[in-house]
Design an enzyme around this catalytic site. Structure first.
Site, PDB file in Angstrom:
ATOM      1  N   MET A  76      -1.103   9.080  -2.434  1.00 14.32           N
ATOM      2  CA  MET A  76      -1.831  10.176  -1.795  1.00 14.32           C
ATOM      3  C   MET A  76      -2.381   9.823  -0.410  1.00 14.32           C
ATOM      4  O   MET A  76      -3.054  10.641   0.216  1.00 14.32           O
ATOM      5  CB  MET A  76      -2.981  10.648  -2.699  1.00 14.32           C
ATOM      6  CG  MET A  76      -2.521  11.149  -4.045  1.00 14.32           C
ATOM      7  SD  MET A  76      -1.252  12.420  -3.906  1.00 14.32           S
ATOM      8  CE  MET A  76      -0.542  12.321  -5.528  1.00 14.32           C
ATOM      9  N   CYS A  77      -2.100   8.626   0.076  1.00 19.54           N
ATOM     10  CA  CYS A  77      -2.551   8.248   1.418  1.00 19.54           C
ATOM     11  C   CYS A  77      -1.702   8.938   2.480  1.00 19.54           C
ATOM     12  O   CYS A  77      -0.497   9.108   2.310  1.00 19.54           O
ATOM     13  CB  CYS A  77      -2.469   6.737   1.603  1.00 19.54           C
ATOM     14  SG  CYS A  77      -3.759   5.845   0.755  1.00 19.54           S
ATOM     15  N   HIS A  78      -2.348   9.296   3.578  1.00 17.54           N
ATOM     16  CA  HIS A  78      -1.647   9.906   4.703  1.00 17.54           C
ATOM     17  C   HIS A  78      -1.015   8.822   5.569  1.00 17.54           C
ATOM     18  O   HIS A  78      -1.561   7.721   5.704  1.00 17.54           O
ATOM     19  CB  HIS A  78      -2.632  10.712   5.562  1.00 17.54           C
ATOM     20  CG  HIS A  78      -3.153  11.915   4.872  1.00 17.54           C
ATOM     21  ND1 HIS A  78      -4.232  11.859   4.009  1.00 17.54           N
ATOM     22  CD2 HIS A  78      -2.759  13.208   4.902  1.00 17.54           C
ATOM     23  CE1 HIS A  78      -4.468  13.073   3.546  1.00 17.54           C
ATOM     24  NE2 HIS A  78      -3.593  13.916   4.075  1.00 17.54           N
ATOM     25  N   MET A 113      -8.408   2.711   2.734  1.00 19.21           N
ATOM     26  CA  MET A 113      -7.309   2.203   1.918  1.00 19.21           C
ATOM     27  C   MET A 113      -6.450   1.210   2.695  1.00 19.21           C
ATOM     28  O   MET A 113      -5.947   0.237   2.140  1.00 19.21           O
ATOM     29  CB  MET A 113      -6.450   3.353   1.378  1.00 19.21           C
ATOM     30  CG  MET A 113      -7.200   4.276   0.437  1.00 19.21           C
ATOM     31  SD  MET A 113      -8.061   3.430  -0.920  1.00 19.21           S
ATOM     32  CE  MET A 113      -6.696   2.681  -1.772  1.00 19.21           C
ATOM     33  N   GLU A 114      -6.307   1.442   3.986  1.00 19.70           N
ATOM     34  CA  GLU A 114      -5.537   0.518   4.822  1.00 19.70           C
ATOM     35  C   GLU A 114      -6.229  -0.838   4.912  1.00 19.70           C
ATOM     36  O   GLU A 114      -5.568  -1.886   4.841  1.00 19.70           O
ATOM     37  CB  GLU A 114      -5.317   1.127   6.206  1.00 19.70           C
ATOM     38  CG  GLU A 114      -4.319   2.258   6.233  1.00 19.70           C
ATOM     39  CD  GLU A 114      -4.800   3.590   5.642  1.00 19.70           C
ATOM     40  OE1 GLU A 114      -3.978   4.501   5.496  1.00 19.70           O
ATOM     41  OE2 GLU A 114      -6.010   3.725   5.330  1.00 19.70           O
ATOM     42  N   ASP A 128       1.102 -16.766  -2.550  1.00 16.14           N
ATOM     43  CA  ASP A 128       2.543 -17.021  -2.563  1.00 16.14           C
ATOM     44  C   ASP A 128       2.899 -18.308  -1.836  1.00 16.14           C
ATOM     45  O   ASP A 128       3.722 -19.089  -2.305  1.00 16.14           O
ATOM     46  CB  ASP A 128       3.292 -15.842  -1.933  1.00 16.14           C
ATOM     47  CG  ASP A 128       4.791 -16.076  -1.902  1.00 16.14           C
ATOM     48  OD1 ASP A 128       5.367 -16.340  -2.975  1.00 16.14           O
ATOM     49  OD2 ASP A 128       5.382 -16.012  -0.807  1.00 16.14           O
TER      50      ASP A 128
END
Length: 161
Positions: A76-78, A113-114, A128
């Site tokens: 749902m992120c733009h 969110m970014e 990693d």
């Protein structure tokens, strides 16, 4: 917490929020995460002694790339044209790297969110690159530190106030 969920339509199903009527403003978000590791692992990261290369340089690049791809990962992120992404590292000279991401945009929706995606992918990249010598690493304490801009105003995580 009295606001309604914005990602739910009239049928109770998921939707992407319509931001077309929102004002274009400068928006900034900062997020943080930590990677806890063995002391020898941190020593080798800082001295450049990892066989895969410069751990922090690779992790920093991965975090920046992740911020730019957030809309591909979180449904749902733009899609946003980010104006800046910065990844910063601190360590405690013992067993922890603290990652802070600052993400900026001039747009109609925020970049929380970014920033959160950036610190998580940065942490995963550290894992990693070091897992061959330290499988016990832990990624911890991921949270939004601060956000500015938009209708909801300025938010600062309580420890930061």
């Amino acid at each position: 917490m009295t606001e309604e969920l914005t990602h739910i339509n009239a049928q109770g199903r998921a939707k992407q929020v319509d931001v077309s009527d929102k004002a274009v403003t400068k928006r900034i978000a900062r997020a943080r995460a930590s990677v806890i590791m063995q002391e020898e692992t941190l020593r080798r990261i800082k001295s450049g002694g990892m066989k895969k290369g410069d751990v922090l340089a690779v992790a920093q690049t991965a975090g920046i790339m992740a911020a730019k791809k957030t809309s591909e990962l979180i449904p749902m992120c733009h899609l946003l044209l980010l104006t800046g992404v910065d990844i910063h590292f601190e360590d405690n000279d013992r067993d922890q790297i603290i990652i802070t991401a600052t993400v900026k945009v001039t747009g109609q929706t925020g970049v929380e969110m970014e920033a959160l995606t950036a610190v998580q992918i940065t942490a995963l990249t550290i894992y990693d690159m070091c897992k061959a010598i330290d499988k016990s690493m832990r990624i911890t304490d991921c949270y939004l530190l601060e956000k500015e801009g938009g209708k909801s105003g300025h938010f600062v995580y309580e420890e930061e106030k």
